[in-house]
Motif scaffolding. Structure first.
Motif, mmCIF file in Angstrom:
data_model
loop_
_atom_site.group_PDB
_atom_site.id
_atom_site.type_symbol
_atom_site.label_atom_id
_atom_site.label_comp_id
_atom_site.label_asym_id
_atom_site.label_seq_id
_atom_site.Cartn_x
_atom_site.Cartn_y
_atom_site.Cartn_z
ATOM 1 N N GLY A 51 0.645 7.703 13.170
ATOM 2 C CA GLY A 51 1.480 6.662 12.586
ATOM 3 C C GLY A 51 1.098 6.366 11.159
ATOM 4 O O GLY A 51 0.121 6.908 10.628
ATOM 5 N N SER A 52 1.856 5.499 10.548
ATOM 6 C CA SER A 52 1.612 5.080 9.175
ATOM 7 C C SER A 52 0.868 3.757 9.169
ATOM 8 O O SER A 52 1.111 2.890 10.005
ATOM 9 C CB SER A 52 2.937 4.921 8.428
ATOM 10 N N LEU A 53 -0.048 3.596 8.234
ATOM 11 C CA LEU A 53 -0.743 2.325 8.055
ATOM 12 C C LEU A 53 0.079 1.354 7.222
ATOM 13 O O LEU A 53 -0.296 0.202 7.062
ATOM 14 C CB LEU A 53 -2.103 2.562 7.401
ATOM 15 N N GLN A 54 1.169 1.827 6.669
ATOM 16 C CA GLN A 54 2.164 0.998 5.980
ATOM 17 C C GLN A 54 1.566 0.149 4.865
ATOM 18 O O GLN A 54 1.869 -1.031 4.724
ATOM 19 C CB GLN A 54 2.901 0.105 6.989
ATOM 20 N N THR A 55 0.693 0.763 4.095
ATOM 21 C CA THR A 55 0.143 0.058 2.944
ATOM 22 C C THR A 55 -0.406 1.059 1.936
ATOM 23 O O THR A 55 -0.816 2.157 2.304
ATOM 24 C CB THR A 55 -0.977 -0.913 3.364
ATOM 25 N N ASP A 56 -0.411 0.675 0.669
ATOM 26 C CA ASP A 56 -1.053 1.458 -0.380
ATOM 27 C C ASP A 56 -2.404 0.852 -0.761
ATOM 28 O O ASP A 56 -3.120 1.406 -1.584
ATOM 29 C CB ASP A 56 -0.164 1.509 -1.629
ATOM 30 N N ASN A 57 -2.737 -0.285 -0.157
ATOM 31 C CA ASN A 57 -3.979 -0.982 -0.464
ATOM 32 C C ASN A 57 -5.102 -0.420 0.400
ATOM 33 O O ASN A 57 -5.024 -0.453 1.620
ATOM 34 C CB ASN A 57 -3.800 -2.483 -0.202
ATOM 35 N N ARG A 58 -6.141 0.089 -0.222
ATOM 36 C CA ARG A 58 -7.221 0.744 0.534
ATOM 37 C C ARG A 58 -7.916 -0.217 1.497
ATOM 38 O O ARG A 58 -8.196 0.124 2.643
ATOM 39 C CB ARG A 58 -8.239 1.349 -0.436
ATOM 40 N N ARG A 59 -8.193 -1.445 1.028
ATOM 41 C CA ARG A 59 -8.883 -2.413 1.887
ATOM 42 C C ARG A 59 -8.060 -2.724 3.123
ATOM 43 O O ARG A 59 -8.572 -2.749 4.248
ATOM 44 C CB ARG A 59 -9.161 -3.708 1.105
ATOM 45 N N VAL A 60 -6.774 -2.970 2.923
ATOM 46 C CA VAL A 60 -5.896 -3.278 4.048
ATOM 47 C C VAL A 60 -5.782 -2.077 4.981
ATOM 48 O O VAL A 60 -5.795 -2.207 6.210
ATOM 49 C CB VAL A 60 -4.501 -3.716 3.545
ATOM 50 N N ALA A 61 -5.699 -0.866 4.390
ATOM 51 C CA ALA A 61 -5.585 0.347 5.200
ATOM 52 C C ALA A 61 -6.809 0.530 6.096
ATOM 53 O O ALA A 61 -6.689 0.826 7.287
ATOM 54 C CB ALA A 61 -5.401 1.560 4.298
ATOM 55 N N LEU A 62 -7.995 0.336 5.523
ATOM 56 C CA LEU A 62 -9.214 0.496 6.311
ATOM 57 C C LEU A 62 -9.320 -0.562 7.399
ATOM 58 O O LEU A 62 -9.806 -0.291 8.501
ATOM 59 C CB LEU A 62 -10.435 0.443 5.385
ATOM 60 N N GLU A 63 -8.871 -1.768 7.092
ATOM 61 C CA GLU A 63 -8.888 -2.833 8.098
ATOM 62 C C GLU A 63 -7.958 -2.498 9.260
ATOM 63 O O GLU A 63 -8.312 -2.661 10.428
ATOM 64 C CB GLU A 63 -8.474 -4.158 7.455
#
Length: 200
Positions: free
Chosen positions: A21-33
């Motif tokens: 699936g997609s993490l639906q974000t370009d923000n690294r911090r949000v993606a890792l969370e």
């Protein structure tokens, strides 16, 4: 998998089953969370098992915890739940982390004071602590969020004392219906809180 510099897509295999699936974000911090939340989900629960949501927690919170509270505290929590629900309704508890809490805080700052936001987060934190006790989540992520925001201005207001002037008192009593006039006069002269007055 990366698209450019963004962590956008994941593929995880566990027990012969694959989650993509997609993490639906370009923000690294949000993606890792979000990735960490998915890891916890896959290691802690079976595929297909229903996940507890904010709505589940709010219902149980009201049903089981409210009877133990003072009426004034129940009223305050109900006000906070009314503010929290539009932002978190349907959200899985494991997904309520710093990203969602930050979105809530930014949206509320346009409407209310930091003191009110802190009270809303305090209500949510109590509910999430109970979710820990119910073994619905591993940790309450509202607590560290509140601590971090407290250092950046999301603090309680200093209490203030406000007295009615003689003119204000006279106008309030004159405008009150006979049914409530006596109660208002008692409140003005004694400083009783609403719950204490109702108890009388």
């Amino acid at each position: 998998r990366k698209r450019g510099a963004a962590l956008q897509a994941i593929g995880i295999t566990k027990g012969g089953q694959t989650f993509e699936g997609s993490l639906q974000t370009d923000n690294r911090r949000v993606a890792l969370e979000r990735l960490e939340a998915i890891r916890r989900e896959l290691t802690g629960e079976r595929f297909g098992e229903r996940h507890r949501t904010f709505d589940d927690a709010a219902r149980r919170f009201v049903a089981e915890h409210f009877p133990t509270l003072r009426p004034s505290t129940r009223g305050r929590y109900l006000t906070s739940l009314a503010a929290l629900t539009p932002h978190f309704a349907g959200a899985r508890l494991i997904d309520i982390g710093s990203a969602k809490l930050d979105e809530f805080e930014r949206a509320r700052r346009a409407q209310v004071t930091p003191h009110t936001i802190r009270r809303d987060l305090a209500c949510l934190s109590v509910m999430m602590t109970l979710c820990e006790e119910w073994e619905w989540i591993d940790s309450n992520r509202v607590k560290p969020f509140k601590r971090a925001r407290g250092k950046r201005g999301l603090t309680d207001n200093q209490p203030r004392t406000r007295y009615l002037s003689a003119d204000e008192e006279a106008r309030i009593i004159a405008a009150a219906s006979p049914q409530y006039r006596g109660a208002i006069m008692v409140t003005i002269d004694t400083g009783l809180r609403r719950g204490e007055l109702y108890s009388l």
